[in-house]
Design a protein around this motif. Structure first.
Motif, PDB file in Angstrom:
ATOM      1  N   LEU A   1      89.636  47.938  41.145  1.00 15.22           N
ATOM      2  CA  LEU A   1      88.667  47.203  40.329  1.00 15.22           C
ATOM      3  C   LEU A   1      87.504  46.732  41.196  1.00 15.22           C
ATOM      4  N   ALA A   2      87.804  46.210  42.397  1.00 13.96           N
ATOM      5  CA  ALA A   2      86.748  45.725  43.290  1.00 13.96           C
ATOM      6  C   ALA A   2      85.842  46.862  43.748  1.00 13.96           C
ATOM      7  N   VAL A   3      86.424  48.051  43.979  1.00 16.91           N
ATOM      8  CA  VAL A   3      85.618  49.216  44.346  1.00 16.91           C
ATOM      9  C   VAL A   3      84.651  49.551  43.214  1.00 16.91           C
ATOM     10  N   CYS A   4      85.160  49.561  41.988  1.00 18.76           N
ATOM     11  CA  CYS A   4      84.313  49.841  40.821  1.00 18.76           C
ATOM     12  C   CYS A   4      83.236  48.765  40.667  1.00 18.76           C
ATOM     13  N   PHE A   5      83.627  47.512  40.870  1.00 16.44           N
ATOM     14  CA  PHE A   5      82.685  46.394  40.817  1.00 16.44           C
ATOM     15  C   PHE A   5      81.520  46.653  41.772  1.00 16.44           C
ATOM     16  N   ASN A   6      81.843  47.022  42.990  1.00 15.94           N
ATOM     17  CA  ASN A   6      80.824  47.296  43.997  1.00 15.94           C
ATOM     18  C   ASN A   6      79.932  48.459  43.582  1.00 15.94           C
ATOM     19  N   GLN A   7      80.528  49.488  42.988  1.00 13.09           N
ATOM     20  CA  GLN A   7      79.757  50.664  42.578  1.00 13.09           C
ATOM     21  C   GLN A   7      78.874  50.389  41.371  1.00 13.09           C
ATOM     22  N   THR A   8      79.172  49.344  40.619  1.00 12.80           N
ATOM     23  CA  THR A   8      78.434  49.068  39.382  1.00 12.80           C
ATOM     24  C   THR A   8      77.282  48.097  39.597  1.00 12.80           C
ATOM     25  N   ILE A   9      77.271  47.376  40.720  1.00 11.41           N
ATOM     26  CA  ILE A   9      76.215  46.401  40.991  1.00 11.41           C
ATOM     27  C   ILE A   9      74.854  47.101  40.972  1.00 11.41           C
ATOM     28  N   PRO A  10      73.860  46.530  40.293  1.00  7.26           N
ATOM     29  CA  PRO A  10      72.538  47.173  40.231  1.00  7.26           C
ATOM     30  C   PRO A  10      71.861  47.199  41.598  1.00  7.26           C
ATOM     31  N   ASP A  11      70.926  48.093  41.745  1.00  4.53           N
ATOM     32  CA  ASP A  11      70.251  48.307  43.032  1.00  4.53           C
ATOM     33  C   ASP A  11      69.139  47.289  43.252  1.00  4.53           C
ATOM     34  N   PHE A  12      69.511  46.172  43.879  1.00  4.76           N
ATOM     35  CA  PHE A  12      68.541  45.161  44.303  1.00  4.76           C
ATOM     36  C   PHE A  12      68.922  44.704  45.713  1.00  4.76           C
ATOM     37  N   ASP A  13      68.102  43.870  46.288  1.00  4.13           N
ATOM     38  CA  ASP A  13      68.404  43.317  47.610  1.00  4.13           C
ATOM     39  C   ASP A  13      69.209  42.032  47.455  1.00  4.13           C
ATOM     40  N   TYR A  14      70.361  41.967  48.140  1.00  2.41           N
ATOM     41  CA  TYR A  14      71.202  40.778  48.119  1.00  2.41           C
ATOM     42  C   TYR A  14      71.673  40.477  49.542  1.00  2.41           C
ATOM     43  N   SER A  15      72.191  39.257  49.714  1.00  2.00           N
ATOM     44  CA  SER A  15      73.049  38.956  50.849  1.00  2.00           C
ATOM     45  C   SER A  15      74.455  38.859  50.279  1.00  2.00           C
TER      46      SER A  15
END
Length: 466
Positions: free
Chosen positions: A155-169
């Motif tokens: 689930l966490a892997v999918c979560f990471n793959q679904t995050i939109p492409d922006f700049d974050y820390s």
């Protein structure tokens, strides 16, 4: 009737214990390709590998920083189970024909399929017990069981793959095995590939559940960050209580409106759910959700979109500029200027004519070429009777200030007199002269000095008093 009730109850229990999903659409068409492919796929085996970044078109970034706190404590080694709302997925199993087809089509082994088929066909046999059916169902689906740790990691892997492409820390922390582990020394710029690798490395679970220690450490990690922080806690919530709730409250007191806490429960422990809900409630914003819901691709995308994005404001209405002069009609004192002419900040005509075109050198008598230029001004004034004109004279910095003042005055008045002679009323004309005090270019070059020797014609729209 007694058998059907027993069968339905048993299969519902199987659904809860094992988590096998059959959609209503598939239930109505059990022989369809979709049903044959998906009806035996357990929710533990959701296709997390297919996750892709959510489309952010029409949205703005809402989260600047985020942290994932992952639970690899001993309780996460337990089997993952489906949520109670999955009980509705097998309502069609009260239909013996459908249940039989499902058992035959999706049995992991022919012998198991035959055995289960025989149980189904013995619809009136008093020898078929509840445990017989439960054992057969469990045996069929045993291969699809996974631990809570495995499900949480996927689930966490999918979560990471679904995050939109922006700049974050971002930062990833764990607790449980060992007692406290911090993966990543400090918050760092978000890198999807690196974070995915760290998540996939979480393959061991053991120890207690000291989430409060991790929450306390997190407060120190983000002290230098002043923008929005989203904290995601992926856990079964077991072995937690007041300490965790108090530490979450302390985080909220420290960060105020800038922190949101989101808890994602793996499994369905009632006390764990209660604790995770209270932890999420401590943030200025946040929520609790069952991790099983996020196994659905659309649910995951909606979840990420809601947290990480906000709807972009509608574009402003198009500015109306009737004469295309670059000044909006609502600010344009002259909304009908001729195409291509220069305008001032109020949208009215502004004409600058080099004095060398109007006059001979050091003279103030208009040349024939100069009169032709002024005829353009006359035509404009006659065409637009509501215009007022101001004429200003300018020189370069050669010569004394007194001399240049006199020269700029004489040239200005020569232009004004010509306009009056051509029929422009005196009350529609004003004038001023400035010598070399208002240059438009450098006086250090011949080209610049020529631009400074000029007459300027500034038009103003005079509105009638009502």
């Amino acid at each position: 009737m007694h058998y059907k009730t027993l069968l339905l109850t048993t299969l519902l229990i199987c659904c809860v214990v094992i988590g096998c999903t059959v959609t209503p659409k598939e239930a109505e068409a059990p022989s369809s390709p979709a049903a044959q492919k998906n009806s035996s796929v357990c929710f533990h085996k959701a296709q997390f590998h297919a996750c892709t970044p959510v489309d952010s078109t029409g949205y703005l970034q809402k989260v600047d920083n985020f942290m994932i706190i992952f639970d690899p404590s001993a309780s996460m080694t337990e089997p993952a189970t489906a949520p109670l709302d999955c009980m509705s997925c097998h309502t069609r199993f009260q239909d013996n024909e459908f249940a039989e087809k499902h058992a035959v089509s999706h049995g992991s082994k022919k012998s198991q399929s035959s055995g289960l088929k025989n149980l189904f066909s013995s619809s009136h046999s008093k020898n078929v017990t509840r445990q017989d059916l439960l054992n057969s169902c469990s045996e069929c689906h045993q291969k699809d069981l996974s631990s809570k740790l495995e499900f949480a990691r996927n689930l966490a892997v999918c979560f990471n793959q679904t995050i939109p492409d922006f700049d974050y820390s971002c930062e990833l922390k764990t607790f449980g095995y060992p007692v406290y582990t911090q993966i990543g020394n400090r918050p760092a710029p978000y890198d999807r590939k690196k974070l995915g690798h760290k998540i996939r490395s979480l393959y061991e679970a053991d120890g207690a559940s000291p989430l409060w220690v991790t929450l306390r450490a997190s407060g120190k990690d983000w002290q230098s960050y002043s923008r929005k922080l989203a904290v995601f806690i992926i856990s079964d919530g077991m072995g937690m209580g007041k300490k965790e709730i108090l530490e979450a409250e302390q985080l909220s007191l420290h960060y105020g409106e800038n922190i949101c806490i989101y808890t994602i429960q793996i499994g369905h422990d009632p006390q764990g759910e209660k604790t995770l809900k209270e932890i999420a409630a401590q943030g200025a914003c946040g929520s609790f959700i069952q991790g099983s819901r996020l196994a659905d691709e659309d649910e995951m995308k909606n979840y990420i979109r809601t947290i990480f994005l906000e709807q972009a404001p509608p574009p402003p209405p198009p500015v109306k500029d009737s004469d295309n002069d670059g000044v909006a009609d609502e600010q344009d004192d002259c909304p009908d200027t001729e195409p291509g002419v220069a305008v001032d900040e109020n949208g009215c005509w502004k004409l600058s004519v080099i004095a060398d075109l109007l006059f001979d050198f050091d003279k103030y008598v208009l040349r024939p070429e100069g009169e032709k230029e002024l005829d353009k001004v006359v035509a404009l004034m006659k065409k637009h009777a509501s215009l007022h004109l101001h004429v200003s004279g300018h020189t370069d910095n050669y010569g004394s200030e007194e001399y240049n003042t006199t020269l700029s005055k004489n040239r200005t008045l020569a232009g004004v007199d010509y306009l009056k002679k051509e029929g422009i009323p005196a009350e529609r004309i004003s004038s001023s002269w400035h010598a070399a005090s208002v240059p438009v270019a450098t006086n250090e070059t011949a080209e610049g000095r020529q631009l400074n020797r000029r007459l300027e014609f500034t038009f103003t729209q005079v509105k009638e008093n009502k």
